[in-house]
Design an enzyme around this catalytic site. Structure first.
Site, PDB file in Angstrom:
ATOM      1  N   GLU A 153       0.906  -1.081   0.161  1.00  0.00           N
ATOM      2  CA  GLU A 153      -0.121  -0.106   0.020  1.00  0.00           C
ATOM      3  C   GLU A 153       0.792   1.163   0.079  1.00  0.00           C
ATOM      4  O   GLU A 153       0.616   2.164  -0.575  1.00  0.00           O
ATOM      5  CB  GLU A 153      -1.217  -0.029   1.297  1.00  0.00           C
TER       6      GLU A 153
ATOM      7  N   HIS B 251       7.877 -26.590   5.340  1.00  0.00           N
ATOM      8  CA  HIS B 251       7.119 -27.849   4.841  1.00  0.00           C
ATOM      9  C   HIS B 251       6.595 -27.763   3.459  1.00  0.00           C
ATOM     10  O   HIS B 251       5.828 -28.406   2.894  1.00  0.00           O
ATOM     11  CB  HIS B 251       6.261 -28.228   5.858  1.00  0.00           C
TER      12      HIS B 251
ATOM     13  N   LYS C  55     -13.960  -0.780  -4.126  1.00  0.00           N
ATOM     14  CA  LYS C  55     -15.161  -0.579  -3.555  1.00  0.00           C
ATOM     15  C   LYS C  55     -16.107   0.091  -4.135  1.00  0.00           C
ATOM     16  O   LYS C  55     -17.365  -0.162  -4.037  1.00  0.00           O
ATOM     17  CB  LYS C  55     -14.530   0.140  -2.097  1.00  0.00           C
TER      18      LYS C  55
HETATM   19  O1  PA5 Z   1      -5.716   0.018   4.061  1.00  0.00           O
HETATM   20  C1  PA5 Z   1      -6.525   0.182   3.535  1.00  0.00           C
HETATM   21  O2  PA5 Z   1      -7.061   1.276   3.336  1.00  0.00           O
HETATM   22  C2  PA5 Z   1      -7.357  -1.109   3.613  1.00  0.00           C
HETATM   23  O3  PA5 Z   1      -6.849  -2.123   3.944  1.00  0.00           O
HETATM   24  C3  PA5 Z   1      -8.658  -1.033   4.711  1.00  0.00           C
HETATM   25  O4  PA5 Z   1      -8.219  -1.075   6.173  1.00  0.00           O
HETATM   26  C4  PA5 Z   1      -9.550  -1.913   4.285  1.00  0.00           C
HETATM   27  O5  PA5 Z   1     -10.185  -2.028   3.177  1.00  0.00           O
HETATM   28  C5  PA5 Z   1     -10.824  -1.834   5.357  1.00  0.00           C
HETATM   29  O6  PA5 Z   1     -11.399  -0.627   5.464  1.00  0.00           O
HETATM   30  P1  PA5 Z   1     -11.490  -0.060   6.991  1.00  0.00           P
HETATM   31  O7  PA5 Z   1     -10.225  -0.021   7.529  1.00  0.00           O
HETATM   32  O8  PA5 Z   1     -12.309   1.380   6.863  1.00  0.00           O
HETATM   33  O9  PA5 Z   1     -12.484  -0.835   7.370  1.00  0.00           O
END
Ligand code: PA5
Length: 352
Positions: free
Chosen positions: A233, A249, A343
């Site tokens: 990310e 393993h 999303k």
């Molecule tokens: O890092 C991110 O933006 C995602 O991994 C979010 O955490 C994930 O999509 C879940 O969203 P939220 O944290 O709002 O529940």
């Protein structure tokens, strides 16, 4: 990229991910004090379940890592639309979503509430907070306006604090204080103000390679996953993780990969002072049998005595390394447009 030039850093990191990473110790201290409102009733749960996805889900994995050796009840992290079959009226459930709008977490939370579990939500708002208010469930409301992954402290630590206050586990306040002190030192040492930052050197070595993160023991497994997630990310690069002893393993055999492919892999082994001697022997043999084919191998040692310090120090190192790698790659560490687009497209297809 000149890491000594503050204006260049601001240009390449316009949303200030570096500052958020540096604030980890303060966020941990603040998260420890966040109230649960209304307060959690005295409970003797038969199991603890943490619901959450992505940046809001890793807290559940960390919770399991902290409690696993000592808890007399199962602690399970769930990253799914479905609550597990055993979840029922004697379960204590933490539903964690930074935005409060993550459909998997909302769906599993609805099921947990429907089965009469004791539920606590951890969120900055959204549908999750609305639903908790409607149901009279306790909530930990965390500060708004952060990328979920930068809110890790707020999404993880309130669960530990709430469990301690409710008498489900002994208080971890002393461990928390140690972790905060260690993190303060680390954020200084690893940040760009220190030209010899080892996280910066590691990121330089990682350029053009695939980081493969191995935890030397299952205790550090969620940290290996967090390193991978942060490379994905923040640095917008591919990365994978695995853990000893399981990787011995199967994945160890996969190191029979072609030479050219092996030379694109950079192994990072997360070590821990408390790792069992047998696991250290496994790491040593596997380096010789397999990892010597990699482009590079680095080992990162956790810091501190307590579990919290060891987990959070290893996380801090990875967060900082992913930030350097983002800037070296010329990508903005903060936005995650692919997650947002996904999303959006799901929302266009209608509700679950
Ligand atoms: O890092 C991110 O933006 C995602 O991994 C979010 O955490 C994930 O999509 C879940 O969203 P939220 O944290 O709002 O529940």
């Amino acid at each position: 990229m000149n890491f000594n030039d503050a204006s260049e850093i601001r240009r390449r990191d316009p949303s200030g991910m570096l500052d958020l990473i540096r604030r980890l110790p303060d966020m941990c201290a603040e998260a420890w004090r966040l109230p649960v409102e209304p307060s959690l009733p005295a409970v003797r749960p038969a199991n603890i379940v943490a619901l959450g996805m992505g940046g809001s889900g890793i807290g559940g994995d960390l919770l399991r890592a902290v409690l696993n050796d000592d808890a007399s009840i199962p602690v399970v992290a769930v990253k799914d639309y479905r609550a597990p079959g055993f979840l029922g009226p004697t379960s204590l459930v933490f539903a964690c979503s930074y935005s409060g709008n993550t459909e998997e977490t909302l769906a599993a939370y609805d099921q947990a509430a429907g089965r009469g579990a004791t539920c606590v939500v951890v969120t900055s708002g959204g549908d999750l907070l609305r639903a908790a208010r409607d149901r009279g469930h306790p909530a930990v409301v965390v500060p708004k306006g952060l990328p979920p992954r930068a809110a890790l402290a707020y999404l993880f630590i309130p669960m530990l604090a709430a469990l301690g206050r409710a008498g489900v586990i002994p208080s971890l306040e002393t461990e928390m204080r140690e972790a905060v002190e260690i993190l303060k030192g680390m954020t200084r040492r690893l940040g760009p103000d220190d030209a010899s930052s080892p996280a910066r050197r590691l990121a330089e070595r990682l350029q053009g390679q695939i980081p493969v993160i191995y935890s030397s023991s299952p205790f550090l497994e969620p940290v290996a996953q967090r390193w991978k997630d942060q490379f994905n990310e923040n640095a917008k690069t591919f990365s994978v993780w695995n853990t000893f002893p399981e990787l011995n393993h199967n994945e160890t055999v996969g190191w029979g990969v072609d030479e050219t492919l092996a030379r694109t892999i950079h192994v990072i082994i997360l070590r821990d002072r408390a790792e069992p001697a047998r696991l250290a022997q496994r790491v040593s043999i596997t380096k010789d049998l397999a990892f010597r084919r990699a482009a590079g191998v680095d080992e990162i040692q956790s810091e501190g005595e307590g579990k919290l310090a060891r987990l959070l120090s290893s996380i801090c190192y990875g967060d900082m390394t992913s930030w350097y790698l983002a800037l070296l790659r010329g990508v903005d560490p903060t936005p995650v447009p692919v997650i947002e687009e996904l999303k959006k497209r799901l929302a266009e297809m209608g509700a679950v």
